[in-house]
Design an enzyme around this catalytic site. Sequence first.
Site, PDB file in Angstrom:
ATOM      1  N   ASP A  43      50.607  42.402  41.265  1.00  0.00           N
ATOM      2  CA  ASP A  43      49.428  43.212  40.956  1.00  0.00           C
ATOM      3  C   ASP A  43      49.806  44.692  40.932  1.00  0.00           C
ATOM      4  O   ASP A  43      50.882  45.075  41.386  1.00  0.00           O
ATOM      5  CB  ASP A  43      48.293  42.950  41.965  1.00  0.00           C
ATOM      6  CG  ASP A  43      48.692  43.175  43.420  1.00  0.00           C
ATOM      7  OD1 ASP A  43      49.833  43.596  43.683  1.00  0.00           O
ATOM      8  OD2 ASP A  43      47.865  42.914  44.298  1.00  0.00           O
TER       9      ASP A  43
ATOM     10  N   HIS B 184      40.534  39.248  49.571  1.00  0.00           N
ATOM     11  CA  HIS B 184      41.144  39.213  48.241  1.00  0.00           C
ATOM     12  C   HIS B 184      42.598  38.749  48.336  1.00  0.00           C
ATOM     13  O   HIS B 184      43.259  38.883  49.354  1.00  0.00           O
ATOM     14  CB  HIS B 184      40.999  40.547  47.493  1.00  0.00           C
ATOM     15  CG  HIS B 184      41.863  41.671  47.936  1.00  0.00           C
ATOM     16  ND1 HIS B 184      41.462  42.985  47.885  1.00  0.00           N
ATOM     17  CD2 HIS B 184      43.134  41.721  48.409  1.00  0.00           C
ATOM     18  CE1 HIS B 184      42.421  43.772  48.300  1.00  0.00           C
ATOM     19  NE2 HIS B 184      43.454  43.027  48.638  1.00  0.00           N
TER      20      HIS B 184
ATOM     21  N   GLU C  36      39.255  40.027  43.511  1.00  0.00           N
ATOM     22  CA  GLU C  36      38.228  40.424  44.473  1.00  0.00           C
ATOM     23  C   GLU C  36      37.180  39.320  44.650  1.00  0.00           C
ATOM     24  O   GLU C  36      37.094  38.409  43.802  1.00  0.00           O
ATOM     25  CB  GLU C  36      37.544  41.710  43.979  1.00  0.00           C
ATOM     26  CG  GLU C  36      38.486  42.912  43.869  1.00  0.00           C
ATOM     27  CD  GLU C  36      38.842  43.534  45.215  1.00  0.00           C
ATOM     28  OE1 GLU C  36      38.783  42.840  46.258  1.00  0.00           O
ATOM     29  OE2 GLU C  36      39.186  44.723  45.225  1.00  0.00           O
TER      30      GLU C  36
ATOM     31  N   ASN D 143      38.761  41.951  52.641  1.00  0.00           N
ATOM     32  CA  ASN D 143      37.601  41.204  52.131  1.00  0.00           C
ATOM     33  C   ASN D 143      38.000  39.822  51.615  1.00  0.00           C
ATOM     34  O   ASN D 143      37.231  39.169  50.922  1.00  0.00           O
ATOM     35  CB  ASN D 143      36.908  41.992  51.010  1.00  0.00           C
ATOM     36  CG  ASN D 143      37.830  42.259  49.834  1.00  0.00           C
ATOM     37  OD1 ASN D 143      39.013  41.896  49.861  1.00  0.00           O
ATOM     38  ND2 ASN D 143      37.305  42.898  48.804  1.00  0.00           N
TER      39      ASN D 143
HETATM   40  N1  LIG Z   1      46.984  44.661  46.287  1.00  0.00           N
HETATM   41  C1  LIG Z   1      47.435  44.407  47.609  1.00  0.00           C
HETATM   42  C2  LIG Z   1      47.693  42.958  47.832  1.00  0.00           C
HETATM   43  O1  LIG Z   1      48.659  42.449  46.954  1.00  0.00           O
HETATM   44  C3  LIG Z   1      48.118  42.832  49.275  1.00  0.00           C
HETATM   45  O2  LIG Z   1      48.723  41.589  49.516  1.00  0.00           O
HETATM   46  C4  LIG Z   1      46.892  42.995  50.133  1.00  0.00           C
HETATM   47  C5  LIG Z   1      47.205  43.142  51.601  1.00  0.00           C
HETATM   48  O3  LIG Z   1      47.879  44.349  51.849  1.00  0.00           O
HETATM   49  P1  LIG Z   1      48.559  44.705  53.232  1.00  0.00           P
HETATM   50  O4  LIG Z   1      49.732  43.799  53.388  1.00  0.00           O
HETATM   51  O5  LIG Z   1      48.982  46.155  53.086  1.00  0.00           O
HETATM   52  O6  LIG Z   1      47.535  44.492  54.289  1.00  0.00           O
HETATM   53  O7  LIG Z   1      46.077  44.038  49.662  1.00  0.00           O
HETATM   54  C6  LIG Z   1      46.503  44.975  48.697  1.00  0.00           C
HETATM   55  O8  LIG Z   1      45.368  45.532  48.150  1.00  0.00           O
END
Ligand SMILES: N[C@@H]1[C@@H](O)[C@H](O)[C@@H](COP(=O)(O)O)O[C@@H]1O
Length: 240
Positions: free
Chosen positions: A67, A138, A143, A136
Amino acid sequence: MQVQTFASYEDLSQHTAEHIANRVRQKPTATLCLASGETPISTFHHLVTLAQTGQVDFSQCTFIGLDEWVGFGPEDEGSCAYYLFRDLFGPLNINPNQIHYFNAKSIDLPAECLRTDAAIAERGGLDLILVGIGMNGHIALNEPGTSFNLYAHVSELAEVTVQVGQKYFTQATPLSKGITLGLRHLMEAREVILMASGSRKAAVIRHALQGPVTEDLPASIIQQHPSAHVWLDAEAGTQL
Ligand SMILES: N[C@@H]1[C@@H](O)[C@H](O)[C@@H](COP(=O)(O)O)O[C@@H]1O
């Protein structure tokens, strides 16, 4: 779905790295999709150490981007690709032709999505996808409310994602859209690893793993994947 809780973030990261390295030893031409974000950073450091000590060789793998924030690219500090290049692709000396990443600055984002779908299909699908979980629920930038049936697409970011996403940037950065693999890619991947770390993820992990499977909580789909691992540190697992 196999759920395992590790005593520490370090143990979680080491286990995850060993598992990924094993998969690459079994299939040196594996197609891998590895999330950015804070959670896998230590896993990446372990993978780099394993490669630098000759215990695994990524030179024949293909890496698919998971992403990206629309409007951002690898040269922009805070982008998803920035961290992947800094912590993984750079130290591993991955050849650019092994990497397929969304161009989130493209004026034709739908074409970027189709290009990415085609890249995955041409390689016979993803062998392994490593994802984190948003506050949330995702997955990648799918989302709440996103159809389980989508491949790559452009998403409208949830308010909480915009707020939490500021942690990746050194100054306040307006974010509004993402470009992301879809949950259909996740479900079609031969193996899924979902990693979560820290007490702030404990509640959403409980909902995702023990609540109903619903598009309102994208991560809940992992309950239906035939080969999914959910690996947590102790803090993320406290509500299970
Ligand atoms: N776009 C990224 C995701 O790909 C990631 O896996 C998730 C958790 O992130 P983190 O590991 O920093 O908590 O949220 C982000 O928004």
